[in-house]
Enzyme design. Structure first.
Site, PDB file in Angstrom:
ATOM      1  N   ALA A  58       0.804  -1.175  -0.075  1.00 50.41           N
ATOM      2  CA  ALA A  58      -0.001   0.086  -0.157  1.00 50.41           C
ATOM      3  C   ALA A  58       0.864   1.289  -0.076  1.00 50.41           C
ATOM      4  O   ALA A  58       1.884   1.088  -0.660  1.00 50.41           O
ATOM      5  CB  ALA A  58      -0.842  -0.017   0.960  1.00 50.41           C
ATOM      6  N   SER A  59       0.560   2.090   0.873  1.00 48.96           N
ATOM      7  CA  SER A  59       1.250   3.612   0.635  1.00 48.96           C
ATOM      8  C   SER A  59       2.760   3.502   1.257  1.00 48.96           C
ATOM      9  O   SER A  59       3.502   4.512   1.276  1.00 48.96           O
ATOM     10  CB  SER A  59       0.387   4.623   1.565  1.00 48.96           C
ATOM     11  OG  SER A  59      -0.615   5.000   0.757  1.00 48.96           O
ATOM     12  N   VAL A  60       3.012   2.332   1.906  1.00 40.61           N
ATOM     13  CA  VAL A  60       4.519   2.334   2.345  1.00 40.61           C
ATOM     14  C   VAL A  60       5.581   2.242   0.959  1.00 40.61           C
ATOM     15  O   VAL A  60       6.471   2.263   0.828  1.00 40.61           O
ATOM     16  CB  VAL A  60       4.908   0.888   3.224  1.00 40.61           C
ATOM     17  CG1 VAL A  60       5.983   0.299   3.243  1.00 40.61           C
ATOM     18  CG2 VAL A  60       4.002   0.925   4.482  1.00 40.61           C
ATOM     19  N   SER A  61       4.798   1.815  -0.261  1.00 41.86           N
ATOM     20  CA  SER A  61       5.417   1.850  -1.540  1.00 41.86           C
ATOM     21  C   SER A  61       6.037   3.113  -1.562  1.00 41.86           C
ATOM     22  O   SER A  61       6.900   3.477  -2.598  1.00 41.86           O
ATOM     23  CB  SER A  61       4.413   1.362  -2.498  1.00 41.86           C
ATOM     24  OG  SER A  61       3.935   0.335  -2.269  1.00 41.86           O
TER      25      SER A  61
END
Length: 483
Positions: A123-126
């Site tokens: 998810a937004s850890v990307s």
């Protein structure tokens, strides 16, 4: 005439057999001697300094976890209280993996269990991967962070938006996800290039003047991926594979585009789930899944550890660039907001740390990096459960306390890394300083046994050799090696 010369064939055969018997006995004695000498149980650094056993990084982690098993037990006890948690957890202490655990299912329909190798959508850890890709281009002098994005994406109609604005969520751009949902009939998943065309064609209003406010923007990071593609001439998937995943040997990390196009197969893929009443149902693909930069990277605990450590080493980008990525954004009114480039920024008891959370299609992820002490907590959850922060706060209390290692364990580590003679020097210094009366025999034995369990008999034998050499350990007898 030679003494073995004879005209009697029987005598010749007898003499030949006798000589052969003597030769065979000599050969067997030599073989036995060599086996005795090179036998792992008989090796020691002092006897054969050229013969060594080295611990691999993974074995170093195992040893570290063993020596800090009180903290491991505390984390285990904590997680046992969250028995309903479904996902993977990793705790890094002093740059070493202290703890890894899987709990629950990768797929609730098939009942396939999670393993520590299971791959999750980040998810937004990307976003931190996207930020580092941009910094790579910056360090190669292919872009400048204060360039307007129109320089690389000329079809963009919005003015005065820089790459820096995209990195720290101060661009004011509208949400591309809403635009795609309005324009799509669900039959096609647009790529980054297609998303850009749809966004430009729709031309939704900007929210505020760039740099004036902070407003979390997935659009900004999707456009950053498009900048990477335009500048490098490669797809975003290709660029980060060639420049990040491959150099770091992140063998189980890939993008959602590679997964959709069957360019990458993985044996342990976690499925994102949503809760319907009391059951978890797998999520299905959505129209945004081919857009990268804001999400779309899939990875596992081991690969995220490699990523975490690489950010300390300067292997990918310089420490100066990362320091900028870890600094809060300054808005046009001179107020700061705790977001850098792909990392949120926190402070606890004057200690700075960086982190990010993610939420996407049943995945809820957290990656916290305590950069001043080399610690980290990674939580990968594939059921959208809201327990991450509670678990993180409790683990923080366990790992933030300094590591206190017993004198005996310090001696054991010295034996393993520097050999018996150095450990004896350290031992004598401890005795002279009053730091130690005598090593704990049970602790030494525990380390020796642990080394044997990970197939390091030479290192294990050094522990016994050290024990037998010290003069103050005679009151407690260790079990024989191998028993």
């Amino acid at each position: 005439m030679p003494i073995f010369a004879t005209s009697d064939p029987v005598a010749q055969n007898s003499n030949f057999a006798s000589n052969m018997s003597i030769s065979l006995r000599l050969i067997l004695v030599c073989i036995a001697f060599l086996l005795l000498v090179v036998s792992p149980e008989n090796l020691s650094r002092s006897a054969l300094p050229h013969q060594t056993e080295l611990l691999s990084p993974k074995e170093e982690d195992q040893l570290y976890s063993y020596l800090l098993r009180d903290k491991v037990d505390q984390i285990d006890s904590l997680l046992n209280r969250y028995s309903w948690f479904n996902g993977n957890i990793m705790v890094v202490k002093d740059h070493k993996i202290l703890y890894q655990r899987s709990h629950g299912y990768a797929n609730f329909q098939t009942r396939e269990p999670l393993t520590t190798s299971s791959v999750f959508e980040l998810a937004s850890v990307s976003k931190q991967f996207t930020a580092v890709a941009i910094l790579m281009l910056y360090e190669r002098k292919l872009i400048d962070l204060d360039d307007e994005i129109k320089r690389y994406l000329p079809e963009i109609t919005y003015k005065d938006i820089t790459i820096r604005h995209l990195l720290n969520h101060t661009s004011g751009l509208p949400n591309y996800m809403y635009v795609l949902e309005k324009q799509s009939d669900g039959s096609h998943m647009p790529s980054n290039e297609e998303m850009l065309k749809i966004l430009v064609g729709s031309n939704p209003n900007i929210f505020f003047k760039p740099g004036r406010l902070y407003s979390y923007s997935n659009t900004g990071y999707a456009l950053l991926a498009s900048v990477v593609e335009r500048v490098s001439g490669k797809t975003f998937s290709q660029f980060i594979r060639e420049n990040i995943f491959h150099p770091l040997e992140m063998h189980n990390t890939f993008t959602s585009v590679e997964l959709l196009d069957n360019e990458f197969t993985v044996s342990h893929q976690a499925v994102g789930h949503r809760q319907v009443w009391r059951r978890f149902r797998p999520n299905t693909p959505v129209v945004h899944d081919r857009v990268l930069g804001d999400k779309g990277i899939h990875s596992c605990l081991e690969d995220l550890y490699k990523w975490d450590q690489a950010l300390y080493s300067g292997q990918l980008v310089s420490k100066q660039s990362l320091e900028e990525a870890y600094n809060p954004v300054t808005l046009s009114n001179r107020r700061n907001f705790p977001y850098g480039f792909g990392f949120r920024i926190g402070k606890k008891s004057e200690e700075k740390y960086v982190y990010h959370h993610g939420l996407w299609e049943g995945f809820r992820t957290s990656f916290i990096r305590y950069i001043e002490r080399g610690d980290a907590i990674v939580i990968l959850n594939n059921t959208n459960q809201r327990f991450n922060n509670k678990i993180i706060n409790n683990i923080e209390h366990i790992i933030e306390k300094p590591v206190v290692m017993s004198p005996t364990h310090k001696l054991a580590l010295c034996v393993i890394h520097d050999g018996v003679p150095k450990a004896l020097e350290m031992y004598n210094e401890m005795i002279a300083s009053g730091m130690l009366q005598h090593p704990d025999a049970n602790e030494l034995f525990g380390v020796a046994q642990m080394l044997r369990q990970i197939n390091k008999p030479v290192l294990s034998s050094w522990i016994y050799e050290f024990y037998e050499t010290t003069s103050l350990c005679r009151d407690v007898e260790l079990p024989l090696a191998g028993k």
